[in-house]
Write a protein that holds these residues in place. Structure first.
Motif, PDB file in Angstrom:
ATOM      1  N   ARG A 239     -34.406  43.778  68.610  1.00 17.43           N
ATOM      2  CA  ARG A 239     -35.325  42.788  68.045  1.00 17.43           C
ATOM      3  C   ARG A 239     -34.593  42.093  66.884  1.00 17.43           C
ATOM      4  O   ARG A 239     -33.986  42.767  66.048  1.00 17.43           O
ATOM      5  N   PRO A 240     -34.633  40.749  66.825  1.00 19.38           N
ATOM      6  CA  PRO A 240     -33.943  40.048  65.742  1.00 19.38           C
ATOM      7  C   PRO A 240     -34.394  40.534  64.365  1.00 19.38           C
ATOM      8  O   PRO A 240     -35.580  40.800  64.165  1.00 19.38           O
ATOM      9  N   ARG A 241     -33.435  40.650  63.429  1.00 18.98           N
ATOM     10  CA  ARG A 241     -33.777  41.081  62.057  1.00 18.98           C
ATOM     11  C   ARG A 241     -34.202  39.862  61.261  1.00 18.98           C
ATOM     12  O   ARG A 241     -33.376  39.101  60.772  1.00 18.98           O
ATOM     13  N   THR A 242     -35.505  39.699  61.128  1.00 23.89           N
ATOM     14  CA  THR A 242     -36.041  38.481  60.516  1.00 23.89           C
ATOM     15  C   THR A 242     -36.835  38.764  59.234  1.00 23.89           C
ATOM     16  O   THR A 242     -37.445  37.852  58.690  1.00 23.89           O
ATOM     17  N   GLY A 243     -36.846  40.016  58.787  1.00 18.77           N
ATOM     18  CA  GLY A 243     -37.679  40.407  57.638  1.00 18.77           C
ATOM     19  C   GLY A 243     -37.412  39.573  56.395  1.00 18.77           C
ATOM     20  O   GLY A 243     -38.352  39.069  55.763  1.00 18.77           O
ATOM     21  N   LEU A 244     -36.139  39.394  56.040  1.00 20.47           N
ATOM     22  CA  LEU A 244     -35.791  38.624  54.840  1.00 20.47           C
ATOM     23  C   LEU A 244     -36.285  37.182  54.966  1.00 20.47           C
ATOM     24  O   LEU A 244     -36.841  36.623  54.018  1.00 20.47           O
ATOM     25  N   ALA A 245     -36.081  36.599  56.146  1.00 21.63           N
ATOM     26  CA  ALA A 245     -36.467  35.202  56.373  1.00 21.63           C
ATOM     27  C   ALA A 245     -37.978  35.050  56.290  1.00 21.63           C
ATOM     28  O   ALA A 245     -38.489  34.109  55.670  1.00 21.63           O
ATOM     29  N   LYS A 246     -38.691  35.983  56.909  1.00 18.92           N
ATOM     30  CA  LYS A 246     -40.163  35.927  56.884  1.00 18.92           C
ATOM     31  C   LYS A 246     -40.665  36.013  55.451  1.00 18.92           C
ATOM     32  O   LYS A 246     -41.502  35.230  55.015  1.00 18.92           O
ATOM     33  N   ALA A 247     -40.124  37.002  54.709  1.00 19.20           N
ATOM     34  CA  ALA A 247     -40.578  37.199  53.324  1.00 19.20           C
ATOM     35  C   ALA A 247     -40.277  35.977  52.470  1.00 19.20           C
ATOM     36  O   ALA A 247     -40.988  35.697  51.500  1.00 19.20           O
ATOM     37  N   ALA A 248     -39.228  35.227  52.856  1.00 19.30           N
ATOM     38  CA  ALA A 248     -38.869  34.036  52.074  1.00 19.30           C
ATOM     39  C   ALA A 248     -39.659  32.809  52.528  1.00 19.30           C
ATOM     40  O   ALA A 248     -39.458  31.712  52.014  1.00 19.30           O
TER      41      ALA A 248
END
Ligand SMILES: Cc1cc2nc3c(=O)[nH]c(=O)nc-3n(C[C@H](O)[C@H](O)[C@H](O)COP(=O)(O)OP(=O)(O)OC[C@H]3O[C@@H](n4cnc5c(N)ncnc54)[C@H](O)[C@@H]3O)c2cc1C
Length: 418
Positions: A239-248
């Motif tokens: 699964r793509p690691r998108t946590g930082l992008a989402k939080a931003a």
């Protein structure tokens, strides 16, 4: 203390994987922050390390300046800076997300956020070294997932002398790349190596020992059957690691949404590789990650460039060191190893109206099939003899119309009929 003008020009890359390392090689002066403790390496070759054929230094990528073992924990878009888990703060002019993907942890009974002893994902060099330390001749190992990753893990573990069971939920192995016939040949190959293959086999849970540090003992199947397991490998997709992008607050669908210049919804932030979604597609393939990094390097240098998608060449190299992963190219999955040679590209599952040309030689264990859609090559599978793969993959990659007067059977000859 850096001046504002240095920060304005500064390119910061989060992630020192295949895309991040490629950018480091292409963009002078870039700052790369990588959470893994190792120098960047070629992830595609991890199964070789697991099988003990290569030492980790052999799969190292060209050296790059990386702040290793440091994780970015927050992007501060207003101040254009990133915050790191070691307390560091790095200002950026342009930020690149190259955070890759995480293994999917399937919803199994007995599997919480902390993995029980003996349960291993297969994504990083550390995962691979931990597995390599745990495997010994005769150990009972269950690999959950029969895609490219699961097949390569099962084969590598079998080569180390483990007693391996491969549990695949789908109807056949490597469903994304292979048709049923080629998957059957792959299955027979694995079985000849001693791997027990179960298809249409749904895993329900893990049975673990009690106590503070539970260890896996068995894998429970949906029909109630239990497979004894001292080692379990989770190969259930990524699964793509998108946590930082989402939080931003960046736009994220399956991955971080980017345009043709690999730019996210913030014009100062780009994304490349497994974490990026371009034109609705998250590729999850090395070839696409490298192509995107190459295009972004041009964009960052101020040269006109645009990404139009990748027909990515994926190579699963199981034994032969001479078959290195191609840097980029057409979408092909292939495996090579004494006795196992397979390649698949494009869409090899025919749709109504497609022409399918097939050539099978049971004596030599050779099999070739191509799917022709309209006047184009849509995909194909080659097994046992890859002599034609280069020409076929190029034809598919170039998406040129096939000559109208050509017999389709010529596609299966060694020069691809050209
Ligand atoms: C065993 C295996 C075999 C494979 N075989 C093939 C194959 O045959 N063909 C193929 O095309 N593809 C294959 N792949 C997939 C391929 O490796 C990926 O598509 C490719 O690595 C994507 O590159 P990337 O740079 O986007 O991500 P990655 O290579 O995963 O790199 C991302 C990096 O970012 C780091 N990171 C993430 N978040 C942070 C953060 N917040 N701070 C700092 N660092 C961070 C991660 O630790 C990681 O090192 C395979 C993958 C595996 C695991």
């Amino acid at each position: 203390m850096r001046t504002q003008s240095e920060n304005t020009a500064r390119v910061v890359v989060i992630g020192a994987g295949m895309a991040g390392a490629r950018l480091a090689a292409r963009v002078p002066g870039v700052t790369v922050v990588g959470e893994e403790p190792h120098a960047p390496y070629n992830r595609v070759l991890l199964a070789e390390v697991l099988a003990g054929r290569y030492e980790p230094d052999v799969i190292a990528l060209p050296p790059a300046e990386v702040r290793r073992g440091v994780r970015v924990v927050r992007i501060d878009r207003a101040e254009r800076r990133v915050l790191c888990d070691d307390g560091g703060v790095i200002g950026y002019g342009r930020l690149v997300l190259a955070t890759g993907s995480n293994p999917v942890l399937p919803p199994l009974r007995g599997l919480g956020r902390t993995l029980p002893d003996g349960v291993h994902p297969f994504r990083t060099l550390d995962d691979c070294l931990a597995l390599r330390a745990a495997v010994r001749p005769g150990v009972r190992a269950v690999v959950i997932g029969g895609g490219l990753l699961g097949v390569s893990a099962a084969r590598a573990l079998a080569e180390c002398g483990a007693q391996v069971v491969l549990a695949q939920q789908g109807e056949h192995l490597m469903e994304r790349q292979l048709d049923a016939e080629a998957a059957g040949m792959l299955r027979r190959h694995l079985e000849a190596l001693g791997v027990e293959v179960h298809t249409e086999c749904r895993v329900r849970g893990l049975r673990c020992t009690d106590g503070d540090t539970p260890a896996v003992r068995a894998v429970e199947l949906a029909d109630g059957y239990e497979l004894e397991a001292e080692l379990t490998v989770l190969a259930c997709g990524v699964r793509p690691r998108t946590g930082l992008a989402k939080a931003a607050g960046l736009e994220v669908r399956k991955g971080v949404v980017v345009d043709d210049e690999l730019r996210t919804s913030d014009p100062y932030i780009h994304a490349v590789g497994d974490c990026a979604e371009h034109d609705g597609t998250v590729y999850g393939l090395a070839g696409a990650a490298l192509d995107q990094a190459d295009v972004l390097a041009e964009v960052l240098a101020g040269r006109p460039a645009g990404y139009g998608g990748t027909r990515a060449l994926t190579r699963l190299t199981l034994r032969s060191p001479s078959v290195a992963p191609a840097p980029s190219g057409a979408a092909v999955a292939s495996g090579t190893s004494g006795g196992l040679d397979l390649a698949a590209f494009g869409d090899s599952r025919p749709m109504p109206g497609d022409d399918v040309v097939r050539l099978a030689d049971a004596t030599r264990g050779a099999y070739r099939t191509v799917v022709v859609r309209g006047d184009r090559l849509a995909g194909g599978v080659l097994f046992g003899d890859l002599a034609a793969v280069g020409t076929l993959a190029r034809t598919w990659q170039d998406d040129e119309p096939l000559p109208a007067d050509m017999s389709l059977l010529h596609l299966l000859t060694n020069d691809g009929g050209f």
